[in-house]
Write a protein that holds these residues in place. Structure first.
Motif, PDB file in Angstrom:
ATOM      1  N   ILE A   1       0.830  -1.205   0.000  1.00 40.43           N
ATOM      2  CA  ILE A   1       0.000   0.000   0.000  1.00 40.43           C
ATOM      3  C   ILE A   1       0.864   1.254   0.000  1.00 40.43           C
ATOM      4  O   ILE A   1       0.625   2.209  -0.743  1.00 40.43           O
ATOM      5  CB  ILE A   1      -0.938  -0.013   1.216  1.00 40.43           C
ATOM      6  CG1 ILE A   1      -1.986  -1.121   1.074  1.00 40.43           C
ATOM      7  CG2 ILE A   1      -1.639   1.341   1.383  1.00 40.43           C
ATOM      8  CD1 ILE A   1      -2.822  -1.338   2.319  1.00 40.43           C
ATOM      9  N   ALA A   2       1.895   1.262   0.833  1.00 41.12           N
ATOM     10  CA  ALA A   2       2.751   2.435   0.942  1.00 41.12           C
ATOM     11  C   ALA A   2       3.462   2.728  -0.375  1.00 41.12           C
ATOM     12  O   ALA A   2       3.585   3.895  -0.783  1.00 41.12           O
ATOM     13  CB  ALA A   2       3.769   2.239   2.065  1.00 41.12           C
ATOM     14  N   TYR A   3       3.934   1.701  -1.046  1.00 40.00           N
ATOM     15  CA  TYR A   3       4.628   1.920  -2.317  1.00 40.00           C
ATOM     16  C   TYR A   3       3.682   2.523  -3.351  1.00 40.00           C
ATOM     17  O   TYR A   3       4.038   3.478  -4.045  1.00 40.00           O
ATOM     18  CB  TYR A   3       5.203   0.607  -2.842  1.00 40.00           C
ATOM     19  CG  TYR A   3       6.018   0.779  -4.107  1.00 40.00           C
ATOM     20  CD1 TYR A   3       7.378   1.041  -4.038  1.00 40.00           C
ATOM     21  CD2 TYR A   3       5.422   0.708  -5.361  1.00 40.00           C
ATOM     22  CE1 TYR A   3       8.129   1.221  -5.198  1.00 40.00           C
ATOM     23  CE2 TYR A   3       6.161   0.891  -6.522  1.00 40.00           C
ATOM     24  CZ  TYR A   3       7.514   1.144  -6.433  1.00 40.00           C
ATOM     25  OH  TYR A   3       8.245   1.337  -7.588  1.00 40.00           O
ATOM     26  N   VAL A   4       2.478   1.962  -3.438  1.00 40.69           N
ATOM     27  CA  VAL A   4       1.532   2.439  -4.441  1.00 40.69           C
ATOM     28  C   VAL A   4       1.112   3.876  -4.160  1.00 40.69           C
ATOM     29  O   VAL A   4       1.075   4.727  -5.060  1.00 40.69           O
ATOM     30  CB  VAL A   4       0.299   1.507  -4.505  1.00 40.69           C
ATOM     31  CG1 VAL A   4      -0.798   2.116  -5.381  1.00 40.69           C
ATOM     32  CG2 VAL A   4       0.698   0.145  -5.038  1.00 40.69           C
TER      33      VAL A   4
ATOM     34  N   VAL B   1       4.774   8.890 -20.943  1.00 42.97           N
ATOM     35  CA  VAL B   1       5.648   7.745 -21.203  1.00 42.97           C
ATOM     36  C   VAL B   1       6.540   7.472 -19.996  1.00 42.97           C
ATOM     37  O   VAL B   1       6.743   6.314 -19.604  1.00 42.97           O
ATOM     38  CB  VAL B   1       6.499   7.997 -22.466  1.00 42.97           C
ATOM     39  CG1 VAL B   1       7.583   6.924 -22.596  1.00 42.97           C
ATOM     40  CG2 VAL B   1       5.622   8.017 -23.703  1.00 42.97           C
ATOM     41  N   ILE B   2       7.068   8.534 -19.387  1.00 48.44           N
ATOM     42  CA  ILE B   2       7.912   8.354 -18.204  1.00 48.44           C
ATOM     43  C   ILE B   2       7.139   7.673 -17.081  1.00 48.44           C
ATOM     44  O   ILE B   2       7.641   6.753 -16.425  1.00 48.44           O
ATOM     45  CB  ILE B   2       8.472   9.712 -17.729  1.00 48.44           C
ATOM     46  CG1 ILE B   2       9.457  10.265 -18.757  1.00 48.44           C
ATOM     47  CG2 ILE B   2       9.145   9.575 -16.367  1.00 48.44           C
ATOM     48  CD1 ILE B   2       9.934  11.669 -18.440  1.00 48.44           C
TER      49      ILE B   2
ATOM     50  N   ILE C   1       7.872   4.026 -15.318  1.00 50.57           N
ATOM     51  CA  ILE C   1       8.029   3.854 -13.869  1.00 50.57           C
ATOM     52  C   ILE C   1       7.030   2.832 -13.334  1.00 50.57           C
ATOM     53  O   ILE C   1       7.370   1.973 -12.507  1.00 50.57           O
ATOM     54  CB  ILE C   1       7.859   5.203 -13.152  1.00 50.57           C
ATOM     55  CG1 ILE C   1       9.012   6.138 -13.516  1.00 50.57           C
ATOM     56  CG2 ILE C   1       7.794   5.014 -11.637  1.00 50.57           C
ATOM     57  CD1 ILE C   1       8.856   7.542 -12.959  1.00 50.57           C
ATOM     58  N   ALA C   2       5.767   2.898 -13.810  1.00 50.80           N
ATOM     59  CA  ALA C   2       4.757   1.927 -13.376  1.00 50.80           C
ATOM     60  C   ALA C   2       5.142   0.525 -13.808  1.00 50.80           C
ATOM     61  O   ALA C   2       4.939  -0.449 -13.062  1.00 50.80           O
ATOM     62  CB  ALA C   2       3.394   2.315 -13.950  1.00 50.80           C
TER      63      ALA C   2
ATOM     64  N   GLY D   1      -2.283  -3.665 -13.456  1.00 48.82           N
ATOM     65  CA  GLY D   1      -2.827  -2.918 -12.328  1.00 48.82           C
ATOM     66  C   GLY D   1      -2.097  -1.620 -12.088  1.00 48.82           C
ATOM     67  O   GLY D   1      -2.690  -0.591 -11.782  1.00 48.82           O
ATOM     68  N   SER D   2      -0.763  -1.650 -12.233  1.00 44.86           N
ATOM     69  CA  SER D   2       0.017  -0.428 -12.030  1.00 44.86           C
ATOM     70  C   SER D   2      -0.286   0.596 -13.110  1.00 44.86           C
ATOM     71  O   SER D   2      -0.420   1.791 -12.832  1.00 44.86           O
ATOM     72  CB  SER D   2       1.521  -0.761 -12.047  1.00 44.86           C
ATOM     73  OG  SER D   2       1.851  -1.623 -10.990  1.00 44.86           O
TER      74      SER D   2
END
Length: 322
Positions: free
Chosen positions: A183-186, A218-219, A223-224, A315-316
């Motif tokens: 959760i924290a990362y997302v 795009v960046i 990253i996702a 999902g990301s």
């Protein structure tokens, strides 16, 4: 209040969603929970023993295996806890949200900044954690569970220790830490990156094409995509830890049964002469998030941490527009 037609439409949509999603989610849980050690292992006397359990190397392969061995009932394992939790959420939304919000699908977490959303998400995770544990165990158990006998099912899914002290589910080694880390990362990282690069996506409605910088989009997508390296292992570890049962005696692990009547007279699937998945059967349970990751890599290889990684990636990426 919603009208009768709106209520029927909502319930119908819920039924269709569960019909499609339950088999797909169940397959994902089994695929990630499957214990598939390396080809050669050492027994208690140090002799080399080949692995004799099922080898499933793909999500589709797992889906086909479940259907072949357990049929359609096996694909709908976990239906009842999923249905009950979804109905409770639906009733809550119908009671406390306005009709316009329900129709437009505008419900979301309260907008209180990254910290507020983080605490809200952690609270929601804590509320739903027992349901997640029970659902994952219902999906991975080799036993056939009745749809309308919750007491019998809980006797199969929970140890006597867990039934006497249900709060011990929150003490499952490493599970809370894994969920909070995910959760924290997302929220703290990905959400902050999105707000920095694409603040237009946080506004109501879809932004116009000219408002979004293609380079920044795009960046963010890159990253996702790279975030899968971190998120996919956390999701695999969370499933492994959620099916790890808590016993009063430390020598029992997630698969072993306690001796005082646990899972007696459990019904197997008719005609099933083999288990759908392999489960870790030694008496050395995972003792935490890091320990779980290390043992998975040592015993099964690093690829086991990235099972169905493409679903994590989707999902990301979808988070860019949520």
């Amino acid at each position: 209040m919603l009208g009768l037609f709106d209520m029927m439409f909502m319930l119908g949509s819920l039924a269709v969603s569960l019909t499609v999603l339950v088999p797909l989610v169940g397959t994902l849980v089994r695929f990630r929970a499957h214990y598939n050690p390396k080809g050669l292992q050492l027994d208690s006397e140090g002799d080399v023993q080949p692995h004799t359990g099922p080898v499933i190397s793909s999500y589709i392969g797992m889906l086909r295996r479940v259907h072949r061995i357990e049929g359609w009932p096996g694909l709908y394992k976990g239906l009842m806890p999923t249905l009950l939790s979804t109905l409770l959420i639906t009733v809550f939304l119908m009671m406390f949200l306005s009709e316009s919000n329900l129709r437009s699908g505008k419900y979301s977490a309260p907008d209180g900044g990254a910290v507020g959303v983080l605490f809200y998400s952690i609270f929601a995770m804590l509320v739903s954690l027992p349901q997640v544990i029970i659902t994952n165990r219902a999906i991975t158990t080799p036993h056939k569970l009745p749809y309308f006998n919750a007491i019998y099912s809980l006797r199969i899914l929970l140890t006597p220790t867990e039934r006497r002290r249900p709060w011990i589910l929150y003490l499952t080694p490493g599970l809370l830490a894994t969920q909070v880390a995910h959760i924290a990362y997302v929220i703290i990282f990905l959400r902050s990156i999105r707000q920095l690069l694409l603040p237009e996506l946080a506004n109501p409605g879809m932004p116009r094409t000219e408002e979004i910088s293609p380079a920044k989009l795009v960046i963010f997508f890159v990253i996702a995509l790279l975030s899968t390296v971190i998120l996919a292992p956390l999701e695999v570890i969370a499933i492994r830890l959620s099916i790890q049962r808590n016993h009063a005696a430390p020598e029992f692990n997630s698969i072993s049964q306690e001796e005082d009547g646990d899972a007696e007279e459990a019904t197997e699937y008719a005609g099933a002469d083999e288990d759908v998945i392999g489960l870790r059967t030694d008496r050395e349970p995972y003792i935490g998030m890091v320990d779980c990751a290390k043992r998975i890599v040592d015993e099964e290889g690093w690829r086991a941490l990235y099972r169905a990684w493409w679903l994590t990636t989707l999902g990301s990426l979808s988070g860019a527009f949520s």
